[in-house]
Design an enzyme around this catalytic site. Sequence first.
Site, PDB file in Angstrom:
ATOM      1  N   SER A 143      44.943  35.806  34.216  1.00  0.00           N
ATOM      2  CA  SER A 143      44.618  36.839  35.195  1.00  0.00           C
ATOM      3  C   SER A 143      45.728  37.138  36.191  1.00  0.00           C
ATOM      4  CB  SER A 143      43.339  36.466  35.948  1.00  0.00           C
ATOM      5  OG  SER A 143      43.481  35.211  36.593  1.00  0.00           O
ATOM      6  N   LYS A 159      44.548  42.915  39.578  1.00  0.00           N
ATOM      7  CA  LYS A 159      43.940  43.498  40.777  1.00  0.00           C
ATOM      8  C   LYS A 159      44.267  44.973  40.978  1.00  0.00           C
ATOM      9  CE  LYS A 159      41.707  40.037  42.853  1.00  0.00           C
ATOM     10  NZ  LYS A 159      40.298  40.139  43.283  1.00  0.00           N
TER      11      LYS A 159
END
Length: 403
Positions: free
Chosen positions: A303, A53
């Site tokens: 992720s 992110k």
Amino acid sequence: MRLVGLDRIRDAGEQLAGIARRTPLEHSRVLGEHCGGEVFLKCENLQRTGSFKLRGAYVRLLALDEARRAAGVVAASAGNHAQGVALAASLLGIHATVFMPVRVPLPKLAATKSYGADVRLHGAVLEETLAAAREHAQQTGAEFIHPYDHPDIVAGQGTVGLEILEQLPEVRSIVVPTGGGGLVAGIAAAVKAEHPHVRVLAVQAEQAAAWPVSLAAGKPVRLAEAQTMADGIAVGEPGPVTFAHVAELVDGVLTVSEEALSRALLLCLERAKLVAEPAGVASVAALLEHPEQVRSPTVAVLSGGNIDPLLLLQLIQHGMGSAGRYLSLRVRLPDRPGSLAGLLAKLGELSANVLDIEHSRISGALGLGEVDVEISLETRGPEHRHYVVEELGAAGFTVAAEG
């Protein structure tokens, strides 16, 4: 809608130099054997803040002009986006306000605060938190930073795709955990521009799969409910920006069960020595459940790695159960001295580790002078479970039930 181009993603890569880590690509022999080819893990769980992110957040904030930077930024998140925005804002000298759900895990709350953000707890669910953040933006003039649906976010996340191409030019399949779609949209935009033959697959949890119904409808569709342990990809509705990219560039969407997510998390811990969150291992879960969908060599993106230790403990136990590593038995014994000792001695011979044990003399099925022993065991897998039950029967023990 104009899609994010390769030049914009390359620019983002230059902007992130010295900011985001170039995360490693790790070979996985066990997944390769399962899929019948070479498999590599792209370890964004080792990125700063523990997820990809930061890439999109930094690129988005960097694009703000001085006036908007002076007004500050606001975001809403249960964890990873919050930390990405908080760190990016700190690096750029921008004041960040981050709204988080009231029951956000304490490690994620503490991490977001440590990056310098003004954290405000609001709402029982993320939708309520998101509404509060938008209201704050309207009242204060702060720039609202969407977690996925913005071209700058897509460009930043696309730098993961550029790194994969540099690290493994011969890649043929890339499997990506997907919630709102910012990561898979960016990766697909980067990869397809140079290597259109590479297969890019999005992965969602079965119980929070907004993409299949949205793609079938030809527009974003909101789910009535999204309940999954993979809270990082539990997004109820895609956005228009990411929808345009995924509809045009992504080759397919796979869904995975909660059991597969647990098994994938345990596999990453045991075999790859990598800590990841449930959302982060969705790509590995997809390889476990859909190995036929990929072409070798394959890259599975991990992720994120931000997981609460208490949840990690629960998921390890759940994963071990799904992998056949636990066995619960009810064994009927004569109610006399030495019976239990004999059972335990036999289990020791069979290399079954006792986790819990309980006597029960109260059952309508019990005969006079009998006792049921409820016993929980740790085994080495499904074959060992079957072997233990067979050998107990061969030794004369009555196994009344198993699970």
